[in-house]
Scaffold this motif. Structure first.
Motif, PDB file in Angstrom:
ATOM      1  N   ILE A   1       0.854  -1.188   0.000  1.00  0.00           N
ATOM      2  CA  ILE A   1       0.000   0.000   0.000  1.00  0.00           C
ATOM      3  C   ILE A   1       0.890   1.238   0.000  1.00  0.00           C
ATOM      4  O   ILE A   1       1.783   1.375   0.844  1.00  0.00           O
ATOM      5  CB  ILE A   1      -0.913   0.019   1.241  1.00  0.00           C
ATOM      6  N   LEU A   2       0.646   2.135  -0.946  1.00  0.00           N
ATOM      7  CA  LEU A   2       1.438   3.359  -1.016  1.00  0.00           C
ATOM      8  C   LEU A   2       0.583   4.564  -0.624  1.00  0.00           C
ATOM      9  O   LEU A   2      -0.512   4.755  -1.146  1.00  0.00           O
ATOM     10  CB  LEU A   2       2.016   3.562  -2.415  1.00  0.00           C
TER      11      LEU A   2
ATOM     12  N   MET B   1      -2.046  -0.948  -4.075  1.00  0.00           N
ATOM     13  CA  MET B   1      -3.093   0.030  -3.813  1.00  0.00           C
ATOM     14  C   MET B   1      -2.445   1.377  -3.500  1.00  0.00           C
ATOM     15  O   MET B   1      -1.356   1.432  -2.915  1.00  0.00           O
ATOM     16  CB  MET B   1      -3.956  -0.426  -2.625  1.00  0.00           C
ATOM     17  N   ILE B   2      -3.119   2.455  -3.894  1.00  0.00           N
ATOM     18  CA  ILE B   2      -2.615   3.809  -3.648  1.00  0.00           C
ATOM     19  C   ILE B   2      -3.639   4.571  -2.814  1.00  0.00           C
ATOM     20  O   ILE B   2      -4.840   4.532  -3.094  1.00  0.00           O
ATOM     21  CB  ILE B   2      -2.352   4.551  -4.970  1.00  0.00           C
ATOM     22  N   LEU B   3      -3.151   5.265  -1.777  1.00  0.00           N
ATOM     23  CA  LEU B   3      -4.011   6.046  -0.902  1.00  0.00           C
ATOM     24  C   LEU B   3      -3.510   7.485  -0.839  1.00  0.00           C
ATOM     25  O   LEU B   3      -2.322   7.724  -0.568  1.00  0.00           O
ATOM     26  CB  LEU B   3      -4.017   5.441   0.511  1.00  0.00           C
ATOM     27  N   PHE B   4      -4.410   8.438  -1.087  1.00  0.00           N
ATOM     28  CA  PHE B   4      -4.070   9.856  -0.977  1.00  0.00           C
ATOM     29  C   PHE B   4      -4.826  10.450   0.197  1.00  0.00           C
ATOM     30  O   PHE B   4      -6.054  10.368   0.262  1.00  0.00           O
ATOM     31  CB  PHE B   4      -4.424  10.598  -2.268  1.00  0.00           C
ATOM     32  N   THR B   5      -4.095  11.076   1.127  1.00  0.00           N
ATOM     33  CA  THR B   5      -4.726  11.533   2.362  1.00  0.00           C
ATOM     34  C   THR B   5      -4.926  13.057   2.412  1.00  0.00           C
ATOM     35  O   THR B   5      -4.848  13.671   3.468  1.00  0.00           O
ATOM     36  CB  THR B   5      -3.945  11.034   3.603  1.00  0.00           C
TER      37      THR B   5
ATOM     38  N   GLU C   1      -0.618   3.583 -11.383  1.00  0.00           N
ATOM     39  CA  GLU C   1      -0.940   2.174 -11.600  1.00  0.00           C
ATOM     40  C   GLU C   1      -1.032   1.429 -10.268  1.00  0.00           C
ATOM     41  O   GLU C   1      -0.071   1.395  -9.501  1.00  0.00           O
ATOM     42  CB  GLU C   1       0.135   1.535 -12.483  1.00  0.00           C
ATOM     43  N   ALA C   2      -2.202   0.886  -9.998  1.00  0.00           N
ATOM     44  CA  ALA C   2      -2.413   0.090  -8.789  1.00  0.00           C
ATOM     45  C   ALA C   2      -3.569  -0.867  -9.054  1.00  0.00           C
ATOM     46  O   ALA C   2      -4.709  -0.425  -9.213  1.00  0.00           O
ATOM     47  CB  ALA C   2      -2.724   0.986  -7.596  1.00  0.00           C
TER      48      ALA C   2
ATOM     49  N   VAL D   1       5.553   3.482   1.648  1.00  0.00           N
ATOM     50  CA  VAL D   1       5.102   2.168   1.193  1.00  0.00           C
ATOM     51  C   VAL D   1       4.970   1.252   2.405  1.00  0.00           C
ATOM     52  O   VAL D   1       5.930   1.045   3.156  1.00  0.00           O
ATOM     53  CB  VAL D   1       6.092   1.554   0.177  1.00  0.00           C
ATOM     54  N   PHE D   2       3.764   0.735   2.602  1.00  0.00           N
ATOM     55  CA  PHE D   2       3.496  -0.200   3.696  1.00  0.00           C
ATOM     56  C   PHE D   2       3.286  -1.594   3.109  1.00  0.00           C
ATOM     57  O   PHE D   2       2.427  -1.788   2.243  1.00  0.00           O
ATOM     58  CB  PHE D   2       2.244   0.197   4.469  1.00  0.00           C
ATOM     59  N   THR D   3       4.051  -2.544   3.569  1.00  0.00           N
ATOM     60  CA  THR D   3       3.880  -3.939   3.150  1.00  0.00           C
ATOM     61  C   THR D   3       3.196  -4.702   4.276  1.00  0.00           C
ATOM     62  O   THR D   3       3.701  -4.753   5.402  1.00  0.00           O
ATOM     63  CB  THR D   3       5.229  -4.590   2.813  1.00  0.00           C
ATOM     64  N   LEU D   4       2.025  -5.256   3.977  1.00  0.00           N
ATOM     65  CA  LEU D   4       1.266  -5.981   4.993  1.00  0.00           C
ATOM     66  C   LEU D   4       1.879  -7.358   5.254  1.00  0.00           C
ATOM     67  O   LEU D   4       2.363  -8.019   4.331  1.00  0.00           O
ATOM     68  CB  LEU D   4      -0.188  -6.131   4.565  1.00  0.00           C
ATOM     69  N   GLN D   5       1.836  -7.767   6.488  1.00  0.00           N
ATOM     70  CA  GLN D   5       2.394  -9.072   6.887  1.00  0.00           C
ATOM     71  C   GLN D   5       1.426  -9.751   7.840  1.00  0.00           C
ATOM     72  O   GLN D   5       1.026  -9.184   8.858  1.00  0.00           O
ATOM     73  CB  GLN D   5       3.751  -8.887   7.559  1.00  0.00           C
TER      74      GLN D   5
END
Length: 293
Positions: free
Chosen positions: A61-62, A92-96, A120-121, A285-289
């Protein structure tokens, strides 16, 4: 034996110190205005939680935030940003929030969506309102731009993101705290208790309210610009309303027994003052685990 300093030597040394100080201030000002605001950093973090479904293990997730286009941030930087985001290959892309600094005064507003459309996501791009997106009668302008760019604009609502394995997580987005009407309770009502939920809130200080309600595992925010100007031993100088308690990086908030992780993104642009010092712009960039229960 002490050496007596002549008046001329004293004045010469004092003048040298004064000139050194002026050079340092001028050089620091040049760096804070012309260099650091363009030093885009990519921060990478792993988010681990037992509620993350197995199918989302490794999901990227970016987050990007606070471009403030039109103040100091221009379209060429936006294009470079899109290229940099695509290099990360996010799922996935998130704009806050806070796309334009003053939406109704930005002459090239029609040029923004065609650039953002190149993002691109495969699992979509989502956005929320910031205070500047509402300001300057900009609510509809911002909505039009983000919709044309292919973003799903979340206004006190949640979106289910599902895999072919029927596993899912939720992206919830609330309105801005300063100029909007955020409703965390209503936003979370449709989300199952066992679902991993990411809350998007432009204002980071609303994390306390989200944590007290529960059922949010991760909140992503912006707004603060990381303080925008940080002074050694003094810390962040600029803390806007609703970003005074939480203004940069990770925080753990535990008010309902299920800890909420908050991340406050430093954003990309500047506002009010065209400076950044010890608070470089970032995308995250968050990588889920998945953790075994």
């Amino acid at each position: 034996m002490k050496t007596k300093m002549s008046r001329r030597r004293f004045l010469k040394r004092g003048l040298g110190t004064f000139i050194t100080g002026i050079v340092a201030v001028c050089g620091g000002g040049f760096y804070a205005r012309e260099i650091e605001p363009k030093l885009l950093t990519v921060k990478k973090h792993t988010i681990s939680h037992p509620m993350i479904p197995n199918g989302f293990d490794g999901f990227k997730i970016l987050q990007f935030s606070d471009t403030h286009i039109g103040f100091q941030y221009d379209l060429s930087q936006l294009q470079e940003l899109v290229n940099k985001i695509n290099e990360q290959k996010p799922d996935m892309i998130l704009f806050t929030g806070d796309l334009m600094d003053t939406p109704n005064q930005y002459a090239d507003i029609h040029s923004i969506a065609p650039i953002l459309k190149n993002l691109e996501a495969p699992f979509g791009s989502f956005a929320i309102y910031g205070n500047h997106d509402h300001g300057g009668y900009g609510s509809d302008l911002y909505q039009n731009v983000m919709t044309e760019a292919g973003f799903t604009l979340l206004l006190n609502e949640a979106h289910q993101v599902s895999l072919l394995t029927n596993e899912s997580l939720y992206i919830a987005g609330i309105d801005d705290a300063m100029l909007g009407r955020p409703d965390i309770q209503a936003t979370l009502e449709s989300i199952p208790n066992e679902a991993y939920t990411i809350l998007l809130s432009h204002a980071p200080d609303l994390a306390d309210k989200a944590a007290s309600i529960g059922n949010v595992q991760l909140q992503l925010s912006g707004h603060s610009h990381g303080g925008q100007i940080q002074i050694p031993f003094l810390g962040a100088i600029i803390k806007p309303p609703f970003a005074k308690k939480y203004f940069e990086g990770f925080y753990q908030i535990d008010q309902a027994g299920d800890p909420l992780t908050l991340y406050v993104n430093r954003g990309l642009g500047t506002t009010r003052l065209p400076f950044r010092f010890l608070s470089p712009p970032e995308i995250t960039v968050f990588t889920l685990q998945t953790l075994q229960k």
